[in-house]
Scaffold this motif. Structure first.
Motif, PDB file in Angstrom:
ATOM      1  N   LEU A 166     -12.246   8.200   2.920  1.00 63.36           N
ATOM      2  CA  LEU A 166     -11.188   7.926   1.956  1.00 63.36           C
ATOM      3  C   LEU A 166     -11.103   6.478   1.500  1.00 63.36           C
ATOM      4  CD1 LEU A 166      -8.328   9.971   3.675  1.00 63.36           C
ATOM      5  CD2 LEU A 166      -9.843  10.711   1.833  1.00 63.36           C
ATOM      6  N   GLY A 167     -11.653   5.560   2.292  1.00 66.16           N
ATOM      7  CA  GLY A 167     -11.499   4.131   2.007  1.00 66.16           C
ATOM      8  C   GLY A 167     -11.919   3.718   0.615  1.00 66.16           C
ATOM      9  N   ASP A 168     -13.101   4.129   0.185  1.00 71.49           N
ATOM     10  CA  ASP A 168     -13.578   3.744  -1.150  1.00 71.49           C
ATOM     11  C   ASP A 168     -12.674   4.303  -2.242  1.00 71.49           C
ATOM     12  OD1 ASP A 168     -15.660   2.325  -0.074  1.00 71.49           O
ATOM     13  OD2 ASP A 168     -17.148   3.920  -0.386  1.00 71.49           O
ATOM     14  N   PHE A 169     -12.199   5.527  -2.049  1.00 71.98           N
ATOM     15  CA  PHE A 169     -11.298   6.126  -3.039  1.00 71.98           C
ATOM     16  C   PHE A 169     -10.008   5.322  -3.144  1.00 71.98           C
ATOM     17  CE2 PHE A 169     -13.875   9.855  -1.959  1.00 71.98           C
ATOM     18  CZ  PHE A 169     -14.179  10.334  -3.226  1.00 71.98           C
ATOM     19  N   ALA A 170      -9.421   4.978  -1.998  1.00 73.02           N
ATOM     20  CA  ALA A 170      -8.167   4.228  -1.994  1.00 73.02           C
ATOM     21  C   ALA A 170      -8.369   2.855  -2.631  1.00 73.02           C
ATOM     22  CB  ALA A 170      -7.644   4.086  -0.571  1.00 73.02           C
ATOM     23  N   GLU A 171      -9.409   2.157  -2.217  1.00 69.83           N
ATOM     24  CA  GLU A 171      -9.656   0.819  -2.761  1.00 69.83           C
ATOM     25  C   GLU A 171      -9.887   0.855  -4.265  1.00 69.83           C
ATOM     26  OE1 GLU A 171     -12.729  -1.159  -0.513  1.00 69.83           O
ATOM     27  OE2 GLU A 171     -11.686  -0.768   1.376  1.00 69.83           O
ATOM     28  N   ARG A 172     -10.655   1.816  -4.733  1.00 68.63           N
ATOM     29  CA  ARG A 172     -10.943   1.930  -6.168  1.00 68.63           C
ATOM     30  C   ARG A 172      -9.661   2.250  -6.945  1.00 68.63           C
ATOM     31  NH1 ARG A 172     -15.445   4.673  -5.996  1.00 68.63           N
ATOM     32  NH2 ARG A 172     -14.445   6.688  -5.726  1.00 68.63           N
ATOM     33  N   ASP A 173      -8.865   3.213  -6.442  1.00 62.09           N
ATOM     34  CA  ASP A 173      -7.640   3.590  -7.152  1.00 62.09           C
ATOM     35  C   ASP A 173      -6.622   2.447  -7.156  1.00 62.09           C
ATOM     36  OD1 ASP A 173      -8.773   6.021  -7.675  1.00 62.09           O
ATOM     37  OD2 ASP A 173      -7.276   7.203  -6.587  1.00 62.09           O
ATOM     38  N   ILE A 174      -6.527   1.699  -6.069  1.00 60.27           N
ATOM     39  CA  ILE A 174      -5.610   0.555  -6.009  1.00 60.27           C
ATOM     40  C   ILE A 174      -6.083  -0.521  -6.983  1.00 60.27           C
ATOM     41  CG2 ILE A 174      -4.821  -1.356  -4.550  1.00 60.27           C
ATOM     42  CD1 ILE A 174      -4.821   0.752  -2.201  1.00 60.27           C
ATOM     43  N   ALA A 175      -7.377  -0.833  -6.961  1.00 60.35           N
ATOM     44  CA  ALA A 175      -7.926  -1.869  -7.850  1.00 60.35           C
ATOM     45  C   ALA A 175      -7.752  -1.503  -9.322  1.00 60.35           C
ATOM     46  CB  ALA A 175      -9.413  -2.095  -7.542  1.00 60.35           C
ATOM     47  N   GLU A 176      -7.841  -0.205  -9.641  1.00 58.49           N
ATOM     48  CA  GLU A 176      -7.715   0.236 -11.036  1.00 58.49           C
ATOM     49  C   GLU A 176      -6.279   0.573 -11.416  1.00 58.49           C
ATOM     50  OE1 GLU A 176     -10.621   3.331 -11.598  1.00 58.49           O
ATOM     51  OE2 GLU A 176     -12.279   1.979 -11.102  1.00 58.49           O
ATOM     52  N   GLY A 177      -5.337   0.371 -10.495  1.00 59.38           N
ATOM     53  CA  GLY A 177      -3.929   0.567 -10.801  1.00 59.38           C
ATOM     54  C   GLY A 177      -3.464   2.016 -10.862  1.00 59.38           C
ATOM     55  N   ARG A 178      -4.261   2.942 -10.364  1.00 62.34           N
ATOM     56  CA  ARG A 178      -3.859   4.360 -10.375  1.00 62.34           C
ATOM     57  C   ARG A 178      -2.858   4.675  -9.276  1.00 62.34           C
ATOM     58  NH1 ARG A 178      -9.471   5.598 -11.980  1.00 62.34           N
ATOM     59  NH2 ARG A 178     -10.039   5.638  -9.792  1.00 62.34           N
ATOM     60  N   ILE A 179      -2.858   3.836  -8.239  1.00 61.73           N
ATOM     61  CA  ILE A 179      -1.968   4.049  -7.105  1.00 61.73           C
ATOM     62  C   ILE A 179      -1.699   2.692  -6.464  1.00 61.73           C
ATOM     63  CG2 ILE A 179      -3.829   4.461  -5.429  1.00 61.73           C
ATOM     64  CD1 ILE A 179      -2.110   6.711  -4.244  1.00 61.73           C
ATOM     65  N   SER A 180      -0.504   2.528  -5.916  1.00 61.28           N
ATOM     66  CA  SER A 180      -0.192   1.275  -5.227  1.00 61.28           C
ATOM     67  C   SER A 180      -0.577   1.405  -3.756  1.00 61.28           C
ATOM     68  CB  SER A 180       1.306   0.966  -5.344  1.00 61.28           C
ATOM     69  OG  SER A 180       2.057   1.879  -4.564  1.00 61.28           O
ATOM     70  N   ARG A 181      -0.665   0.272  -3.078  1.00 63.81           N
ATOM     71  CA  ARG A 181      -0.953   0.282  -1.648  1.00 63.81           C
ATOM     72  C   ARG A 181       0.109   1.074  -0.892  1.00 63.81           C
ATOM     73  NH1 ARG A 181      -4.981  -2.152   0.568  1.00 63.81           N
ATOM     74  NH2 ARG A 181      -5.829  -3.753  -0.756  1.00 63.81           N
ATOM     75  N   GLU A 182       1.351   0.928  -1.309  1.00 63.48           N
ATOM     76  CA  GLU A 182       2.461   1.632  -0.669  1.00 63.48           C
ATOM     77  C   GLU A 182       2.333   3.147  -0.862  1.00 63.48           C
ATOM     78  OE1 GLU A 182       2.849  -1.053  -2.763  1.00 63.48           O
ATOM     79  OE2 GLU A 182       3.190  -2.482  -1.114  1.00 63.48           O
ATOM     80  N   GLU A 183       1.956   3.570  -2.088  1.00 63.49           N
ATOM     81  CA  GLU A 183       1.770   5.007  -2.340  1.00 63.49           C
ATOM     82  C   GLU A 183       0.622   5.557  -1.498  1.00 63.49           C
ATOM     83  OE1 GLU A 183       2.856   5.983  -6.912  1.00 63.49           O
ATOM     84  OE2 GLU A 183       1.362   4.387  -6.608  1.00 63.49           O
ATOM     85  N   ALA A 184      -0.460   4.795  -1.420  1.00 60.98           N
ATOM     86  CA  ALA A 184      -1.604   5.228  -0.610  1.00 60.98           C
ATOM     87  C   ALA A 184      -1.195   5.355   0.855  1.00 60.98           C
ATOM     88  CB  ALA A 184      -2.763   4.244  -0.765  1.00 60.98           C
ATOM     89  N   GLN A 185      -0.433   4.381   1.349  1.00 58.25           N
ATOM     90  CA  GLN A 185       0.024   4.431   2.743  1.00 58.25           C
ATOM     91  C   GLN A 185       0.937   5.629   2.971  1.00 58.25           C
ATOM     92  OE1 GLN A 185      -0.914   2.301   5.453  1.00 58.25           O
ATOM     93  NE2 GLN A 185      -0.076   4.144   6.399  1.00 58.25           N
TER      94      GLN A 185
END
Length: 186
Positions: A146-165
């Protein structure tokens, strides 16, 4: 020989959304998935040898199991869609309809984003737990999947770190719910 199917390859080919680890760990590259129900596709994989009947039966059972997982996810998708369409709360309605779209995609296809990757992992976990009768199973290091997905989505603004957590926290709560209750005598 590189084109002979082993157990891991057979399952990987049949469930690109759930068990597409080759895809997930390879920048989510699309996997060509042969329809192993077709004799022409099986013949391409050179599964005919002295043990052809055993391999054929194994591959057939893998396909059947994978189709069951797809049906399972689509039932959840239909339930989410139905609940979403009848929901009066606009925010919850949007959430349920988005979840329905994710569920319609993830089991058959590689995940496109963090939410889909997490949902695919959860369905994989549910299928494994059902097969193992809720006995101890582990999907391993989910950061690898999941790490690459989370990092990519956070970097592209699709999800915040808080939402991912929050999504990861909810995943762990769901995993913890899948526990067999034992009697005192066990």
């Amino acid at each position: 020989r590189s084109n002979i199917i082993d157990v891991y390859s057979a399952v990987d080919m049949c469930l690109p959304g759930i068990l597409g680890f080759k895809s997930i760990l390879n920048n989510n590259c699309k996997i060509d998935i042969p329809d192993l129900r077709l004799k022409s596709e099986r013949d391409k994989c050179e599964i005919f040898d002295d043990d052809y009947a055993t391999r054929y039966n194994f591959l057939s059972s893998v396909m059947e199991s994978c189709e069951a997982a797809i049906i399972f996810a689509k039932r959840y998708a239909a339930a989410c869609r139905e609940k979403g369409e009848s929901c009066s709360d606009a925010r919850r309605r949007e959430e349920l309809l988005r979840q329905a779209e994710i569920l319609e995609h993830v089991v058959e296809h590689p995940a496109r984003n963090f939410r889909e990757a997490l949902q695919a992992l959860w369905f994989y976990q549910m299928c494994v737990l059902m097969d193992a009768n809720l006995h101890g199973t582990s999907v391993g290091r989910i950061d690898r999947y999941l790490g690459d997905f989370a990092e990519r989505d956070i970097a592209e603004g699709r999800i915040s770190r808080e939402e991912a957590q929050e999504l990861i926290d909810m995943y762990f709560i769901k995993v913890a719910e899948m526990n067999k209750v034992w009697s005192e005598r066990t």
